[in-house]
Design an enzyme around this catalytic site. Structure first.
Site, PDB file in Angstrom:
ATOM      1  CG  HIS A  12      50.206   9.052  63.364  1.00 24.59           C
ATOM      2  ND1 HIS A  12      49.407   8.136  64.003  1.00 24.59           N
ATOM      3  CD2 HIS A  12      49.407   9.674  62.447  1.00 24.59           C
ATOM      4  CE1 HIS A  12      48.184   8.183  63.487  1.00 24.59           C
ATOM      5  NE2 HIS A  12      48.153   9.120  62.555  1.00 24.59           N
ATOM      6  CD  GLU A 197      43.852   7.780  56.354  1.00 18.89           C
ATOM      7  OE1 GLU A 197      43.820   6.937  57.269  1.00 18.89           O
ATOM      8  OE2 GLU A 197      44.920   8.302  55.938  1.00 18.89           O
TER       9      GLU A 197
HETATM   10  N1  HPA Z   1      46.076   6.504  58.949  1.00 22.06           N
HETATM   11  C1  HPA Z   1      45.945   5.441  59.738  1.00 22.06           C
HETATM   12  N2  HPA Z   1      46.921   5.022  60.537  1.00 22.06           N
HETATM   13  C2  HPA Z   1      48.053   5.720  60.592  1.00 22.06           C
HETATM   14  C3  HPA Z   1      48.238   6.827  59.799  1.00 22.06           C
HETATM   15  C4  HPA Z   1      47.186   7.249  58.939  1.00 22.06           C
HETATM   16  O1  HPA Z   1      47.267   8.222  58.176  1.00 22.06           O
HETATM   17  N3  HPA Z   1      49.491   7.283  60.073  1.00 22.06           N
HETATM   18  C5  HPA Z   1      50.022   6.476  61.010  1.00 22.06           C
HETATM   19  N4  HPA Z   1      49.153   5.519  61.326  1.00 22.06           N
HETATM   20 ZN    ZN Z   2      46.724   9.620  61.162  1.00 21.80          ZN
END
Ligand code: HPA
Ligand code: ZN
Length: 335
Positions: A12, A197
């Site tokens: 990102h 995640e």
């Molecule tokens: N997960 C979800 N959204 C995000 C992340 C992440 O690790 N980093 C920046 N936006």
């Molecule tokens: Zn990410």
């Protein structure tokens, strides 16, 4: 000695905003920071989960305001990436992290584009740009931004290569974004999504079946579902794994507990990436170094991870072959 040629597929750009640059941009833009010093800011980088990180990530962006700020942020990343051996980067950019605070899309996207346009010549890093939509905001907002970009009326000649889905995962399933992804695919864009995640394996299934994504970002909770693992292996769907991020966001307890090697053994197409390196303690080379130290990886294992990144990228077959040759050269130099 030549560095291992790396591909970064989960990065990102907003997550590369280093504390020093936050202070520099605050001074440039006359923004009063809530932190008196770098140390006071750094003391905030202690996260309990994804949302505790996202709060700081969005808040720190307040200092990034002008087109040149976005270009400087992106250039700083590219320079650091090149120093770590990155030869190709597919970069995530969150339009809504900026439009929601009153920054025109043309300013933000234009600035990132200014830096990317010179990256190959200036840093030897080829790039692709993936616009990521915030899943905890309405799909209608994502759709409007995508339409604006597709219409080509954002900033002079700025195009994107794909779309993705990020931000707070639990409670915001991929199914909410089916129409957005359909429009992107119909217009020839690549499609990826964060899934698995913090969210359950069901979100990974949805990302595959409804959004028809080409890669899953993170995806490590897929391991809880054997049928899902079988499918990911059979279809060679890449998982862009981010080990240091997983530790810092408490997705896993310690790096020693990271399932990366088990994932490789099960035949998953795993790649190593940095996510938000300014927040999680390392760029992609540092993720590789941490893994090497923890698991005593040898040259063959490192080369496999590098080749997986190449295979999982959106480069052409010829571009992939050229990078794979650089990895072969690196392997020969290790012997
Ligand atoms: N997960 C979800 N959204 C995000 C992340 C992440 O690790 N980093 C920046 N936006
Ligand atoms: Zn990410």
């Amino acid at each position: 000695m030549m560095a291992l040629p790396l591909v970064e597929l989960h990065l990102h750009i907003e997550g590369t905003l280093e504390p020093e640059l936050i202070f520099e941009l605050a001074a440039r833009n006359n923004v009063t920071l809530p932190w008196a010093s770098l140390d006071e800011l750094r003391a905030q980088y202690e996260f309990s989960d994804l949302s505790s990180f996202l709060d700081l990530y969005y808040r720190n962006l307040d200092v990034v305001r002008e087109r040149v700020d976005f270009a400087d942020l992106t250039r700083a990343y590219l320079k650091r990436a090149a120093a770590g051996g990155v030869r190709h980067a597919e970069i995530f950019f969150d339009p809504q992290a900026h439009t929601s605070r009153g920054i025109p899309l043309a300013t933000a996207l234009g600035g990132v584009h200014d830096a990317l346009a010179n990256s190959a010549a200036e840093f030897g890093v080829s790039t692709k740009l993936i616009v990521t939509f915030l899943r905890d905001r309405p799909a209608a907002e994502a759709l409007a931004i995508l339409r604006q970009i597709l219409a080509g009326d954002v900033a002079d000649g700025v195009t994107i290569d794909g779309i993705g889905l990020d931000s707070a995962e639990v409670g915001y399933p991929p199914s909410l974004f089916t129409e957005v992804f359909e429009l992107a695919r119909a217009n020839g864009l690549h499609v990826v999504a964060h899934a698995g995640e913090e969210g359950p394996p069901a979100y990974v299934w949805e990302a595959l079946d409804l959004l028809k994504v080409e890669r899953i970002d993170h995806g490590i909770r897929s391991l809880e579902d054997d049928a899902l693992v079988e499918r990911l292996v059979a279809e060679r769907i890449p998982l862009t794994v981010c080990p240091l991020s997983n530790v810092r966001l408490r997705v896993i307890d310690t790096l020693a507990d990271h399932p990366l090697l088990g994932m490789l053994e099960r035949g998953l197409l795993v790649t190593v990436n940095s996510d938000d390196p300014a927040y999680f303690g390392g760029y992609v080379d540092e993720n590789m170094a941490a893994l090497t130290a923890e698991f005593d990886l040898d040259a063959a294992q490192l080369a496999l991870l590098a080749r997986n990144g190449i295979e999982a990228s959106f480069l052409t077959a010829a571009e992939k072959a050229a990078l794979a040759e650089e990895v072969d050269t690196w392997v020969q130099a290790q012997a």
